[in-house]
Design an enzyme around this catalytic site. Structure first.
Site, PDB file in Angstrom:
ATOM      1  CG  HIS A 127      17.834 -17.358   1.301  1.00 29.11           C
ATOM      2  ND1 HIS A 127      18.444 -16.841   2.408  1.00 29.11           N
ATOM      3  CD2 HIS A 127      16.735 -16.613   1.104  1.00 29.11           C
ATOM      4  CE1 HIS A 127      17.739 -15.823   2.867  1.00 29.11           C
ATOM      5  NE2 HIS A 127      16.689 -15.666   2.100  1.00 29.11           N
ATOM      6  CE  LYS A 165      23.836  -4.007   2.791  1.00 24.49           C
ATOM      7  NZ  LYS A 165      24.824  -3.666   3.827  1.00 24.49           N
ATOM      8  CE  LYS A 212      17.692  -6.567  11.498  1.00 22.96           C
ATOM      9  NZ  LYS A 212      18.805  -5.709  12.015  1.00 22.96           N
ATOM     10  CG  ASP A 239       9.262  -8.679   0.045  1.00 25.00           C
ATOM     11  OD1 ASP A 239       9.681  -9.844   0.108  1.00 25.00           O
ATOM     12  OD2 ASP A 239       8.061  -8.382  -0.123  1.00 25.00           O
ATOM     13  CE  LYS A 261      25.141  -6.584  13.026  1.00 28.77           C
ATOM     14  NZ  LYS A 261      23.846  -5.971  12.693  1.00 28.77           N
ATOM     15  CG  ASN A 309      22.200   6.828  13.399  1.00 28.52           C
ATOM     16  OD1 ASN A 309      21.528   7.831  13.158  1.00 28.52           O
ATOM     17  ND2 ASN A 309      22.332   5.841  12.535  1.00 28.52           N
ATOM     18  CB  SER A 315      21.711  -1.026   3.336  1.00 30.95           C
ATOM     19  OG  SER A 315      22.466  -0.442   4.364  1.00 30.95           O
TER      20      SER A 315
HETATM   21  N1  GLU Z   1      23.651  -2.896  11.144  1.00 20.49           N
HETATM   22  C1  GLU Z   1      22.357  -2.616  10.658  1.00 20.49           C
HETATM   23  C2  GLU Z   1      21.344  -3.652  11.136  1.00 20.49           C
HETATM   24  O1  GLU Z   1      21.535  -4.263  12.165  1.00 20.49           O
HETATM   25  C3  GLU Z   1      22.326  -2.347   9.166  1.00 20.49           C
HETATM   26  C4  GLU Z   1      22.620  -3.487   8.264  1.00 20.49           C
HETATM   27  C5  GLU Z   1      22.769  -3.081   6.799  1.00 20.49           C
HETATM   28  O2  GLU Z   1      22.407  -1.982   6.433  1.00 20.49           O
HETATM   29  O3  GLU Z   1      23.258  -3.915   6.044  1.00 20.49           O
HETATM   30  O4  GLU Z   1      20.305  -3.818  10.563  1.00 20.49           O
END
Ligand code: GLU
Length: 475
Positions: A68, A73, A97, A102, A109, A236, A366
């Site tokens: 959408h 990402k 998320k 926003d 993924k 991390n 990101s």
């Molecule tokens: N892998 C991370 C997550 O689960 C980062 C995703 C990203 O930065 O696109 O949120």
């Protein structure tokens, strides 16, 4: 329907049940909620790579949960137990998320079945480049359509290789560098991306403790200082979270759980000592100044104030949920609490700050990196010295009008901070994002007759925003 090992719903089903539970609190046309919930596409690829003269065939996925908003990402995970339903569940979490904080992206993924420890750096590079090529040539990696990032088992190194593969394939794309985030800073990455999830969690906990009426629900009071904290996973996320909470907010990290077991010290562990030991020995066993607990999972059940599962999914299940003593659980990992366990914990009154909000710091930064790449300039580059000069002028003016001499330390504090560097801006943007989302989640929690839990409210917030987008845009 259930996970045979724990008798709980599997990861994807857990996420879908959490989604359905939120939809029941809303007034949405059934078709629309089905459309939001469904994973739009899953691409599976098998590809060969020559390793030590043998041909090995690898299996990987890229799931696109929603488009959408574009690009979609989400990270790429390297692990032996990656599978299709897991990648789909993680892609769905990315959709929610991004909406909560926003960040104007869809959710995706990727995953590759591999034990990264078993291969040399050169071999991982070869495998990563081939995987990236297979995805990029089909449009599953692209600055405008699908942008990966690090996840479990991957990091800056892999992102740099992926960016390079895309650049070689599409060398005329002026935005090629924005095709992946979480790159090394020297390769177009952004300062503050590595620490982002941990930093985000620190900002969230600070915001939570700014609301005494919310804190009271957990039976605690005060702020982060002296709170007993247990973390599961010392990668991390676990490392940065505990480091910031201990060093900057006075939290007491009493246990750290890793694959080989847990270290426990009621008086608090030194994060720097543990990290040094862990990096040298690749295990926690034998760490001095702490009791070692062989079955690390048992340490989840120790007495503490804040439990932070920062490892992987399905760690708190219907098997151990009723023995969890922490009044607050902060889900730094994706999906550490199953749907069944979530119900048990809620019943007990445990306050759960949910993954879809808690670990969104990664994708938030990101987003900043992607914007930086598209604008082709480092944040703060144009205005930093200008701001500093402005600070100096104000000081000079004050000195001459008031006829005083401002001492050098005070001057420095004023001029230094007025010229914000990229890291300062990233942190300030992240802090603001997390606070804003907290306010929005709280508003939903309290707006109806029934008080919602944080997770349900966060899902409602996400679904409302996505639904609005579909309705305005037209499905
Ligand atoms: N892998 C991370 C997550 O689960 C980062 C995703 C990203 O930065 O696109 O949120």
């Amino acid at each position: 329907m259930t996970n045979s090992k724990y008798g709980d719903y599997r990861f994807l089903e857990s996420v879908e049940f959490m989604f359905d539970r939120a939809v029941r609190e809303m007034n949405l046309p059934q078709g629309l909620s089905n459309q939001i919930k469904a994973c739009k596409s899953v691409f599976r690829i098998q590809f060969p790579v020559q390793i030590d003269g043998r041909i090995e065939v690898f299996t990987g996925w890229r799931a696109t949960h929603s488009e959408h908003r574009l690009p979609a990402k989400g990270g790429i995970r390297y692990a032996l137990n990656v599978n299709e339903q897991e990648v789909e569940a993680l892609a769905a979490l990315m959709t929610y998320k991004c909406a909560i904080v926003d960040v104007p992206f869809g959710g995706a993924k990727g995953g590759l079945i591999i034990d990264p420890q078993k291969y040399s750096s050169e071999q991982i590079e070869k495998i990563t480049r081939r995987f990236a090529l297979e995805l990029a040539k089909r449009g599953f990696i692209s600055p405008s359509r699908n942008v990966p990032a690090p996840d479990l088992g991957t990091g800056e190194r892999e992102m740099a290789w992926i960016a390079d593969v895309y650049r070689q394939l599409f060398s005329t794309d002026i935005n090629h560098i924005a095709t992946v985030t979480g790159k090394p800073v020297s390769q177009g990455g952004i300062n503050g991306r590595i620490e982002a999830v941990g930093r985000g969690i620190q900002y969230i906990l600070r915001e939570f403790f700014r609301h005494p009426e919310e804190v009271k629900k957990s039976g605690l009071s005060g702020n982060i200082e002296s709170k007993k904290i247990i973390v599961q996973g010392f990668g991390n996320v676990g490392y940065h979270t505990t480091k910031f909470l201990a060093k900057e907010d006075g939290g007491k990290i009493i246990a750290i759980i890793e694959k080989d077991g847990a270290v426990y010290n009621e008086q608090g562990l030194s994060i720097e000592n543990v990290v040094e030991y862990f990096q040298t020995n690749q295990k926690l066993e034998g760490f001095p100044d702490a009791t070692f607990i062989k079955d690390g999972r048992n340490a989840l059940e120790l007495e503490c104030d804040i439990l932070i599962p920062a490892a992987t999914e399905s760690q708190i299940t219907s098997n151990n949920a009723d023995r969890i003593k922490a009044p607050i659980v902060v889900e730094a990992a994706n999906g550490p609490i199953t749907y069944n366990a979530d119900e048990i914990l809620k019943e007990k009154g445990t306050v759960i700050l949910p993954d879809v909000y808690v670990n969104a710091g990664g994708v938030t930064v990101s987003y900043f990196e992607w914007i930086k790449n598209l604008s082709h300039i480092r944040f703060g580059r144009l205005e930093r010295r200008f701001d500093e000069l402005k600070g100096e002028k104000i000081i000079n003016l004050l000195e001459s009008v008031l006829n005083v001499t401002i001492d050098d330390d005070m001057k420095k504090a004023f001029t230094d901070s007025s010229g914000a560097a990229e890291l300062d801006l990233v942190r300030s943007g992240l802090d603001d994002t997390m606070r804003q989302a907290f306010q929005e989640i709280m508003e939903i929690m309290h707006r109806g007759e029934k008080l919602l839990d944080y997770r349900t409210a966060a899902y409602v917030l996400a679904i409302e925003k996505i639904a609005c987008n579909y309705l305005e845009m037209g499905i």
